[in-house]
Design an enzyme around this catalytic site. Structure first.
Site, PDB file in Angstrom:
ATOM      1  N   GLY A   1      -3.486   8.050 -52.501  1.00 42.73           N
ATOM      2  CA  GLY A   1      -2.820   9.335 -52.472  1.00 42.73           C
ATOM      3  C   GLY A   1      -1.565   9.248 -53.314  1.00 42.73           C
ATOM      4  N   GLY A   2      -0.807   8.202 -53.044  1.00 38.25           N
ATOM      5  CA  GLY A   2       0.415   7.987 -53.800  1.00 38.25           C
ATOM      6  C   GLY A   2       0.762   6.521 -53.840  1.00 38.25           C
ATOM      7  N   MET A   3       1.550   6.155 -54.836  1.00 39.31           N
ATOM      8  CA  MET A   3       2.040   4.779 -54.953  1.00 39.31           C
ATOM      9  C   MET A   3       3.508   4.843 -55.366  1.00 39.31           C
ATOM     10  SD  MET A   3       1.548   1.549 -54.742  1.00 39.31           S
ATOM     11  CE  MET A   3       2.972   0.486 -54.954  1.00 39.31           C
ATOM     12  N   GLU A   4       4.320   4.138 -54.585  1.00 33.93           N
ATOM     13  CA  GLU A   4       5.777   4.265 -54.685  1.00 33.93           C
ATOM     14  C   GLU A   4       6.389   3.486 -55.840  1.00 33.93           C
ATOM     15  OE1 GLU A   4       3.935   2.701 -52.381  1.00 33.93           O
ATOM     16  OE2 GLU A   4       4.959   0.978 -51.495  1.00 33.93           O
TER      17      GLU A   4
ATOM     18  N   ASP B   1      -5.767  -6.598 -49.010  1.00 32.37           N
ATOM     19  CA  ASP B   1      -6.343  -5.284 -48.839  1.00 32.37           C
ATOM     20  C   ASP B   1      -7.031  -5.117 -47.484  1.00 32.37           C
ATOM     21  OD1 ASP B   1      -6.230  -3.210 -50.726  1.00 32.37           O
ATOM     22  OD2 ASP B   1      -8.422  -3.119 -50.671  1.00 32.37           O
TER      23      ASP B   1
ATOM     24  N   HIS C   1       6.591  10.678 -48.244  1.00 33.01           N
ATOM     25  CA  HIS C   1       6.250   9.292 -47.934  1.00 33.01           C
ATOM     26  C   HIS C   1       6.621   8.362 -49.083  1.00 33.01           C
ATOM     27  CE1 HIS C   1       3.704   6.079 -46.091  1.00 33.01           C
ATOM     28  NE2 HIS C   1       3.551   5.731 -47.367  1.00 33.01           N
ATOM     29  N   GLU C   2       6.176   8.703 -50.276  1.00 32.31           N
ATOM     30  CA  GLU C   2       6.452   7.814 -51.421  1.00 32.31           C
ATOM     31  C   GLU C   2       7.948   7.768 -51.712  1.00 32.31           C
ATOM     32  OE1 GLU C   2       4.030   6.048 -51.810  1.00 32.31           O
ATOM     33  OE2 GLU C   2       2.449   7.374 -51.077  1.00 32.31           O
TER      34      GLU C   2
ATOM     35  N   TYR D   1       0.621   1.600 -40.656  1.00 30.51           N
ATOM     36  CA  TYR D   1       1.253   2.912 -40.813  1.00 30.51           C
ATOM     37  C   TYR D   1       1.581   3.548 -39.467  1.00 30.51           C
ATOM     38  CZ  TYR D   1      -0.336   2.873 -45.716  1.00 30.51           C
ATOM     39  OH  TYR D   1      -0.541   2.570 -47.033  1.00 30.51           O
TER      40      TYR D   1
ATOM     41  N   GLU E   1       5.186  -0.008 -44.444  1.00 29.63           N
ATOM     42  CA  GLU E   1       4.497   1.267 -44.200  1.00 29.63           C
ATOM     43  C   GLU E   1       4.892   1.962 -42.896  1.00 29.63           C
ATOM     44  OE1 GLU E   1       3.112   2.801 -46.521  1.00 29.63           O
ATOM     45  OE2 GLU E   1       2.719   1.199 -47.973  1.00 29.63           O
TER      46      GLU E   1
ATOM     47  N   HIS F   1       9.723   5.368 -49.447  1.00 28.47           N
ATOM     48  CA  HIS F   1       9.582   3.967 -49.855  1.00 28.47           C
ATOM     49  C   HIS F   1      10.753   3.507 -50.744  1.00 28.47           C
ATOM     50  CE1 HIS F   1       5.871   2.322 -48.310  1.00 28.47           C
ATOM     51  NE2 HIS F   1       5.111   3.301 -48.789  1.00 28.47           N
TER      52      HIS F   1
HETATM   53  N1  BES Z   1       1.994   1.789 -50.860  1.00 24.94           N
HETATM   54  C1  BES Z   1       0.984   2.666 -50.411  1.00 24.94           C
HETATM   55  C2  BES Z   1      -0.301   2.528 -51.174  1.00 24.94           C
HETATM   56  C3  BES Z   1      -0.907   1.157 -51.105  1.00 24.94           C
HETATM   57  C4  BES Z   1      -1.008   0.477 -49.917  1.00 24.94           C
HETATM   58  C5  BES Z   1      -1.406   0.577 -52.242  1.00 24.94           C
HETATM   59  C6  BES Z   1      -1.575  -0.780 -49.895  1.00 24.94           C
HETATM   60  C7  BES Z   1      -1.976  -0.688 -52.211  1.00 24.94           C
HETATM   61  C8  BES Z   1      -2.047  -1.368 -51.035  1.00 24.94           C
HETATM   62  C9  BES Z   1       1.427   4.127 -50.452  1.00 24.94           C
HETATM   63  O1  BES Z   1       2.760   4.303 -50.148  1.00 24.94           O
HETATM   64  C10 BES Z   1       0.656   4.855 -49.397  1.00 24.94           C
HETATM   65  O2  BES Z   1       0.811   4.512 -48.267  1.00 24.94           O
HETATM   66  N2  BES Z   1      -0.142   5.836 -49.782  1.00 24.94           N
HETATM   67  C11 BES Z   1      -0.918   6.637 -48.859  1.00 24.94           C
HETATM   68  C12 BES Z   1      -0.269   7.950 -48.612  1.00 24.94           C
HETATM   69  C13 BES Z   1       0.570   8.054 -47.409  1.00 24.94           C
HETATM   70  C14 BES Z   1       1.022   9.487 -47.203  1.00 24.94           C
HETATM   71  C15 BES Z   1       0.011   7.496 -46.150  1.00 24.94           C
HETATM   72  C16 BES Z   1      -2.251   6.940 -49.510  1.00 24.94           C
HETATM   73  O3  BES Z   1      -2.420   6.637 -50.674  1.00 24.94           O
HETATM   74  O4  BES Z   1      -3.109   7.504 -48.848  1.00 24.94           O
HETATM   75 ZN    ZN Z   2       3.191   3.903 -48.142  1.00 30.84          ZN
END
Ligand code: BES
Ligand code: ZN
Length: 631
Positions: A287-290, A396, A314-315, A404, A337, A318
């Site tokens: 969804g997003g990456m900070e 992963d 959210h981002e 979260y 998270e 971070h």
């Molecule tokens: N940092 C994460 C994305 C991530 C986590 C990338 C673990 C690689 C490994 C990002 O901040 C995130 O949590 N994105 C969520 C959105 C959020 C609103 C829960 C996503 O992509 O769904």
């Molecule tokens: Zn996150």
């Protein structure tokens, strides 16, 4: 002097200052060894990266030199870097570029190979000449057809958790921070952006220069190259997108500056100067990456009504939790998270009220319960602990809703213990006292005891914190959450079940969140006529809202509601966001017929997915085995 480990930021508790460091205390025993990195920060650490790169879309490779400024312990003879699939051409030492010698370690499927470079007592710089491999896992090279404009190719990176090593030879551990600068050559029609100070404008030469003066860990290295345009939102915020998407993007994120103001009011100054967003093509796996100064975002949050912007909150959050105070290893992922989800919901509460934030908390709770049930079913109950054990696995594997949402609920529980005022003051100080440092779970617990619990006559034991962090599932002390706005949704659901036609339900002013709650809580048993009635009344199958679509497809699959299948096929071929893909493919894989359909779609769609998504979906539908059988 502080120990080298303290300089590297790999230790917290013993880095307070000279008084705690005795002369002959061995440093190495204090280093928090990151099980996902080959780096030996007790020997030599990278302090600054100067990256000079050419992006070749024809060959789908990056040819680069990484000039690394290092600090070595006295007597150290080696600098150890992480690499994965990189072709190392040569290594030189110092500004004079004396030829250096190196050795590649054994390849490990998750970790890649160590690059061990021999250094001399006076080596301050190491230059690594290399090119990226054909399957560089961080990189996704998109053909013009995979972009909105359909005219130019696109490249983006995704480094978190341990994929930075597939495009830069670096110490790829969240506990090691460095500053960076870069010069990147791209085709003249395209623009390059990084997680750094960005030039903001296209230039004819295709050469872009970047600078990141605040030290960051490798997982925050990021690059995007494409036909991009910038639209300012305020003096310090803005959005990049492909030209055909820029207008809707600027509309959707118009409240970006308000979010930033709210965040600063909560937990202190924003430490990274500008905050911009880039809206990527739909195959972006998250969804997003900070990425610092430049959050990478999926276009699936462009709902047209600003209703999915909590992801941006959210981002943005971070920028404090994660980017300023960073989890020391991926076992401590919840520190990134969980804190960020908590902070995100506080930003949304500040902007849109408690009602709004409550909806997010309730949806989060549903996700949490579902994840716990699923992990138990997969015999992975150990992954429902906040503190993870990822030894020998891909990080992963541990990146589930537990970090979260269980993390979020732990922070809410702590807030309840002392009241919001004291809790907010504590968090503000936590971010400032530990800025640009790393944090282990244990170090957090002692910081918490010292700065919040003891002053309030509380202790970790009486609050059951060990259970929260080191044990499975949810403790009984988890705070209850309810949402008034969802009660209306539940009422509408009752009415529909009681015979009121869907078209007569009062759904006026519902946001994405109310719709999501409605769809998720539809009865398990639904017949074709009911599905068609809902669809006719609310247009789910043709919704432009990705959250609504993804939730609806789960019911459509469960009941083989064929009118939704062509939309499902289109969605899976377009969107690469793992959060949507995984539950849909998992649902399809429940029946033989569904599996067939999944495979039929996946064979076409797979090339559109980033490694992060395809590696997950491969496992869900047993792709490799199926393909072998088919041969
Ligand atoms: N940092 C994460 C994305 C991530 C986590 C990338 C673990 C690689 C490994 C990002 O901040 C995130 O949590 N994105 C969520 C959105 C959020 C609103 C829960 C996503 O992509 O769904
Ligand atoms: Zn996150």
């Amino acid at each position: 002097m502080l120990s080298l480990a303290c300089i590297a930021g790999v230790m917290i508790t013993s880095c307070a200052g000279p008084s705690e460091q005795t002369a002959n205390e061995p440093t190495i025993s204090k280093v928090v060894q990151d099980i996902h990195s080959y780096a030996r920060p007790d020997q030599a650490i990278v302090k600054h990266l100067n990256w000079d790169a050419q992006v070749d879309f024809g060959k789908k490779e990056i040819v680069a030199v990484a000039r690394l400024d290092i600090e070595a312990a006295s007597g150290a003879s080696e600098l150890v870097l992480d690499t994965k699939g990189l072709q190392i051409e040569r290594v030189t030492l110092g500004e004079q570029e004396e030829m250096g010698t190196f050795e590649m370690g054994e390849f490990n499927e998750h970790m890649g190979s160590a690059l061990k470079i021999n250094i001399k007592p006076d080596t301050k710089r190491v230059n690594v000449y290399y090119r990226t491999g054909a399957d560089a896992e961080a990189l996704q090279w998109l053909s013009p057809e995979q972009t909105a404009g359909k005219e130019h190719p696109f490249l983006f990176t995704q480094s978190q958790a341990i994929l930075a090593r597939s495009w830069v030879p670096i110490q790829d551990s969240p506990g090691i921070r460095f500053t960076y600068e870069a010069t990147v050559q791209v085709p003249p029609a395209l623009m390059a952006l990084m997680s750094a100070e960005n030039p903001m404008q296209r230039n004819e030469s295709g050469v872009y220069k970047f600078k990141m003066d605040q030290p960051i860990p490798a997982y925050l290295l990021a690059l995007s190259v494409g036909d991009l345009e910038f639209a300012p939102i305020s003096t310090r915020t803005g959005v990049y997108a492909e030209p055909s998407m820029i207008k809707e993007s600027a509309y959707e994120f118009a409240e970006l500056d308000k979010m930033l103001v709210a965040a600063e009011e909560l937990y202190g100054p924003y430490r990274w100067e500008r905050y911009d967003l880039i809206v990527l093509p739909p195959s972006f796996p998250f969804g997003g990456m900070e990425n610092p100064r430049l959050t990478f975002a999926t276009p699936t949050i462009l709902a047209g009504d600003r209703s999915l912007t909590s992801l941006v909150a959210h981002e943005l959050a971070h920028s404090w939790s994660g980017n300023l105070v960073t989890n020391a290893t991926w076992n401590d992922f919840w520190l990134n998270e969980g804190f960020t989800v908590y902070f995100e919901r506080r930003i949304m509460e500040a902007l849109y009220g408690k009602d709004y934030a409550d909806m997010l908390a309730v949806l989060g709770r549903q996700d949490l319960e579902a994840t716990i049930a699923q992990l138990k079913e997969e015999n992975r109950a150990a992954d429902t602990k906040l503190y993870l054990d990822l030894e020998g696995r891909s990080p992963d594997d541990g990146m589930t809703d537990i970090a979260y949402e269980k993390g979020y609920y732990l922070l809410r529980y702590l807030e309840d213990q002392v009241g919001r005022e004291k809790w907010d003051a504590f968090l503000r100080e936590y971010f400032s006292a530990n800025a640009f440092e790393t944090m282990t779970t244990e170090a957090f617990l002692s910081y918490l005891s010292e700065n919040l619990l003891e002053p309030n006559n509380l202790n970790a034991e009486q609050l059951g914190l060990k259970q929260w962090i080191y044990e499975e599932g949810l403790p009984a002390s988890v705070p209850a959450v309810t949402s008034e706005r969802f009660q209306q949704v539940e009422q509408a659901l009752q009415q529909w079940k009681g015979g009121t036609p869907a078209s007569q339900l009062n759904t006026k002013d519902w946001s994405s969140h109310e719709w999501l709650h409605f769809i998720r809580n539809l009865p398990q048993e639904l017949n074709q006529q009911q599905l068609a009635e809902l669809d006719a009344a609310f247009g789910f199958t043709n919704s432009g809202n990705s959250e609504i679509l993804a939730a609806w497809f789960i019911h459509a699959i469960a009941h083989e509601y064929e009118p939704a299948y062509s939309a499902l096929d289109r969605f899976l071929n377009k969107v690469g966001r793992r959060k949507f893909l995984a539950p849909i493919y998992r649902k399809l894989a429940e029946t033989e017929k569904g599996k067939e359909l999944a495979l039929n779609i996946y064979r076409r769609a797979r090339t559109n997915y980033h490694f992060v998504s395809s590696s997950s979906i491969d496992k869900i539908i047993g792709y490799q085995e199926l393909e072998e059988k088919a041969e």
